[in-house]
Enzyme design. Structure first.
Site, mmCIF file in Angstrom:
data_model
loop_
_atom_site.group_PDB
_atom_site.id
_atom_site.type_symbol
_atom_site.label_atom_id
_atom_site.label_comp_id
_atom_site.label_asym_id
_atom_site.label_seq_id
_atom_site.Cartn_x
_atom_site.Cartn_y
_atom_site.Cartn_z
ATOM 1 N N ASP A 41 0.832 -1.199 0.000
ATOM 2 C CA ASP A 41 0.000 0.000 0.000
ATOM 3 C C ASP A 41 0.868 1.252 0.000
ATOM 4 O OD1 ASP A 41 -2.357 -1.432 0.056
ATOM 5 O OD2 ASP A 41 -2.612 -1.298 2.223
ATOM 6 N N LYS A 63 -3.848 2.699 -2.582
ATOM 7 C CA LYS A 63 -5.066 3.457 -2.865
ATOM 8 C C LYS A 63 -4.904 4.845 -2.281
ATOM 9 C CE LYS A 63 -7.856 -0.680 -2.601
ATOM 10 N NZ LYS A 63 -8.790 -1.442 -1.807
ATOM 11 N N MET A 175 -8.536 8.995 8.997
ATOM 12 C CA MET A 175 -8.956 9.374 7.639
ATOM 13 C C MET A 175 -10.107 10.390 7.670
ATOM 14 S SD MET A 175 -8.920 5.478 6.141
ATOM 15 C CE MET A 175 -10.125 4.953 7.360
#
Length: 194
Positions: A41, A63, A175
Site C-alpha cells: 500500500d 489506494k 482518515m
C-alpha cells in the site's frame, strides 16, 4: 511461521505499522524478507520495502482518497494468482490489516479460493500516534474506553451514532481530514467537549 507444503504458496497479510519502520513486528519483517512477491500500500514505509530480497516482485496496489490504483477485486485476484504459482506472497498494509485495512475482505477471498494465509498484526496509527505524542488513549481516573471511527464516513449522510460515541472517553478518528468540520460540529452538538 508456518511452512507451505501444498502446490499453492501462502499469503501473509502483514501490518506494516504506522509509518515508522521500527514499529513493524519481528514476524512481519521476517515475512517481508522471505517473500517472493510483495503487494504493498502507499502508506507503507519505504524502508520496509528495502528489506525484501532483491528478486522479490514488488507490486504497488496503493489506494489514494478517491483514486484507486487497483480495485480491491484485482488485489484479491493478484494474491490468489501469485499464491497459486507456489509463491510466498506478502500483502503489506499500513497500520494493522484489520483496522480499516480491508484485511477481512482479503482473508475471505483467500479462504474462498482455498489459499493458505496468515495474518500478521501491525501497530495501528490509532494507538501509535497518540502514544508518540504522549497521549494515553486510556488512563485510570480519566477514561476507561476508547473508540476508533472511520472519519471518511463522517459526512452529512453519516450513519455514525454521534450520541453514542460522544459519551466514550477517547474518540480517535482516522482518515477524517476531509470531514473535520462536520466531525467537530456533530461532536459538540452531542455534548462532547473538544
Amino acid at each position: 511461521m508456518s511452512d507451505h507444503s501444498s502446490a499453492n504458496g501462502i499469503v501473509y497479510i502483514v501490518g506494516g505499522g504506522p509509518g515508522d519502520p521500527g514499529l513493524i513486528t519481528v514476524k512481519g519483517l521476517d515475512c517481508i524478507r522471505r517473500a517472493d512477491v510483495i503487494l504493498f500500500d502507499r502508506l507503507v514505509a519505504q524502508e520496509l520495502l528495502a528489506e525484501a530480497s532483491s528478486p522479490a516482485e514488488m507490486i504497488n496496489v496503493g489506494k489514494e482518497p478517491k483514486r484507486h490504483r487497483r480495485a480491491q477485486e484485482e488485489i484479491n485476484s493478484l494474491m490468489i494468482e501469485k499464491a497459486r504459482e507456489g509463491k510466498i506472497v506478502v500483502r503489506l498494509k499500513g497500520g494493522d490489516p484489520f483496522v480499516f485495512g480491508r484485511g477481512g475482505e482479503e482473508c475471505l477471498a483467500l479462504a474462498e479460493a482455498g489459499i493458505q494465509f496468515e495474518v500478521v498484526p501491525g501497530v495501528s496509527s490509532a494507538i501509535a500516534v497518540p502514544a508518540y505524542a504522549g497521549i494515553p488513549v486510556t488512563q485510570r481516573g480519566v477514561t476507561t474506553a476508547f473508540t476508533v471511527v472511520a472519519g471518511h464516513t463522517a459526512g452529512p449522510d453519516s450513519e455514525i451514532d454521534w450520541d453514542a460515541i460522544s459519551r466514550i472517553g477517547t474518540i480517535i478518528f482516522l482518515m477524517g481530514v476531509e470531514h473535520l468540520p462536520e466531525i467537530v460540529l456533530q461532536l459538540t452538538a452531542h455534548g462532547c467537549e473538544i
